[in-house]
Design an enzyme around this catalytic site. Sequence first.
Site, short mmCIF file in Angstrom:
data_model
loop_
_atom_site.label_atom_id
_atom_site.label_comp_id
_atom_site.label_asym_id
_atom_site.label_seq_id
_atom_site.Cartn_x
_atom_site.Cartn_y
_atom_site.Cartn_z
N THR A 67 -2.70 122.07 61.87
CA THR A 67 -1.56 123.08 61.10
C THR A 67 -1.99 123.44 59.76
O THR A 67 -1.66 122.40 58.66
CB THR A 67 0.34 122.64 61.90
OG1 THR A 67 -0.06 122.89 62.90
CG2 THR A 67 0.38 124.07 60.83
N ASP A 102 0.21 129.31 60.47
CA ASP A 102 -1.95 129.87 61.11
C ASP A 102 -1.06 129.79 62.81
O ASP A 102 -0.33 129.18 63.40
CB ASP A 102 -2.54 128.53 61.28
CG ASP A 102 -2.30 127.36 61.54
OD1 ASP A 102 -3.54 127.31 62.95
OD2 ASP A 102 -1.68 126.37 61.82
N ARG A 132 -2.88 127.77 65.78
CA ARG A 132 -3.77 126.71 66.68
C ARG A 132 -3.40 126.48 66.93
O ARG A 132 -2.83 125.07 65.92
CB ARG A 132 -5.41 126.86 65.80
CG ARG A 132 -5.96 125.71 66.10
CD ARG A 132 -7.64 125.28 65.66
NE ARG A 132 -7.98 126.79 65.32
CZ ARG A 132 -9.39 126.71 64.59
NH1 ARG A 132 -9.86 125.29 64.03
NH2 ARG A 132 -10.11 127.58 64.86
N LYS A 153 4.28 129.10 65.87
CA LYS A 153 5.14 127.79 65.48
C LYS A 153 6.27 128.26 64.53
O LYS A 153 6.98 127.37 64.07
CB LYS A 153 3.55 127.12 64.80
CG LYS A 153 2.21 126.84 65.27
CD LYS A 153 1.53 125.82 64.21
CE LYS A 153 0.33 126.36 65.24
NZ LYS A 153 -1.43 125.90 64.21
N GLY A 158 2.41 118.51 63.33
CA GLY A 158 2.79 117.85 64.08
C GLY A 158 2.88 118.08 65.80
O GLY A 158 1.99 118.68 66.69
N SER A 178 -2.23 119.80 58.40
CA SER A 178 -3.18 119.05 58.40
C SER A 178 -3.64 120.33 57.05
O SER A 178 -4.62 119.43 56.20
CB SER A 178 -4.53 119.30 59.35
OG SER A 178 -4.23 120.12 59.59
N ASP A 181 -9.57 124.20 56.56
CA ASP A 181 -8.87 123.38 57.46
C ASP A 181 -9.23 123.21 58.74
O ASP A 181 -9.56 124.30 59.45
CB ASP A 181 -7.25 122.97 57.63
CG ASP A 181 -7.36 121.55 58.31
OD1 ASP A 181 -6.11 121.86 58.75
OD2 ASP A 181 -7.28 120.38 58.39
N SER A 187 -6.35 124.47 61.65
CA SER A 187 -6.03 125.73 61.78
C SER A 187 -6.92 126.25 62.21
O SER A 187 -8.51 126.06 61.17
CB SER A 187 -5.46 125.95 60.12
OG SER A 187 -4.80 124.09 60.00
#
Lengths: 273, 243
Positions: free
Chosen positions: A40, A56, A58, A72, A86, A168, A205, A208
């Site tokens: 994330t 984000d 995903r 999220k 997480g 991440s 990243d 994400s």
Amino acid sequence: MSELAGTIPGKGGFSFDLCRRNDMLVSKGLKPPSFLKTGTTIVGLIFQDGVILGADTRATEGPIVADKNCEKIHYMAPNIYCCGAGTAADTEAVTDMVSSQLKLHRYHTGRESRVVTALTLLKSHLFSYQGHVSAALVLGGVDVTGPHLHTIYPHGSTDTLPFATMGSGSLAAMAIFESKYREGLTRDEGVKLVAEAICSGIFNDLGSGSNVDICVITKGKQEYLRNYLLPNPRTYVSEKGYTFSKKTEVLFTKITPLRELVEVIEAGDAMEE
Amino acid sequence: VTNSAPSMINLIGSESDSQRTLYPYVTGTSVVGIKYKDGILLAADMGGSYGSTLRYKTVERLKTVGKHSIIGASGEISDFQEIMRNLDELILYDNMWDDGNSLGPKEVHNYLTRMMYNRRNKFNPLWNSLVLGGVKNGQKYLGTVSMIGVHYEDNHVATGFGNHLARPLLRDEWHADMTFEEGVKLLEKCMRVLLYRDRSAVNKLQIAKITEEGVTISQPYALKTFWNFSAFQNPTAGAEGSW
């Protein structure tokens, strides 16, 4: 005197009962199931009138994108929202649980919830599970004492910050914040900076992706901007559309009735012998 | 060096471990490089960490290679010194031909790639991530090699933490034909974020510039940092016990 939810800590905390059995299974070669993680980018920042949270959309299960457009940014109270990174189940469950505890507390006290209340409830729950509840949270809100922004780590430690990133994609987003954040941003500047940071996570990243969600919290007002930006649209759609070829043609029909049941009665009674 | 059959079988065993690099000891952190209008700019700090101690603070991690290239290294410093010995020898032999030709950045990059990949295949890597940049005959070149031999060239490269913190900024803000001032400003922005967020960074950096005219490596200097956010002044105002 009625008992407040959470005043007496129950017999909760992590139960180590199954650990030996799990270790034995792993040593025998069992692969534990992979979790649905929200690899994330989540961010928060404080601007002149309050707090802006961004995330984000995903959700990944190992290398696969399980949900292209998940939410999220979780509701905690009318004036408090929480982004979660997480394990998806852990972030959902822990934010739902604390959200209901806060509601009961509001009924009991008759006052607006404070961000530090949510902070303390979350951190004591996560600490008692020793990091096994894998939830990394960015908690933000505006209460009577002003705007607040906190990060909460899976083991239960917290930070109080003017701007924060987790997940991440946090390094990509933090690079944007560290170079462009200043105090006293206006609402539009703040939203633009948060969107930039989330886009940095989305494009740099792999964990994400997809869209940008934003939540702006000010005194007495919150705006949940779901899918504020959609920078990953589906660009190619076949114009011809999808047709399926003709179904199998029926050439010939023949119906054969099943043979009639014929009863055979043996001469003489078998039981006589 | 011959390998007798028994020790070949035991290639990853304890006896041959003393013959190959297992972990790095004195390490340098990120290097960041960009192409700009007149050539290449590289930036690196001058820190050499010994594990979690910032042991050496005047390690030059940017060096010239011949007339046309500059190299920046992160990772094990002793392996970088070995690489420099090999490169200096390479350039020397090239000069001894005295034929008017000189090795350009593409050739040096290829040499480094072969060196790193072959060491990796012997399970004895040179524990470095290198950035190689240069200009020859008006052609700008910027490439990178890692300790396992992964190599590529691009308009902007970084090693180590720079990949996570600097590359996103460079992807957003780099454009072709930046001036020298714009390039330095962009590199300083990246180095400042690295200084805030990389624990092995030190506030003493050098910037190396290479153009068709030649190489300049700047004197070491420090970046300005800002710590006066109001939320830092009294962080636990609302939440006693946190930090």
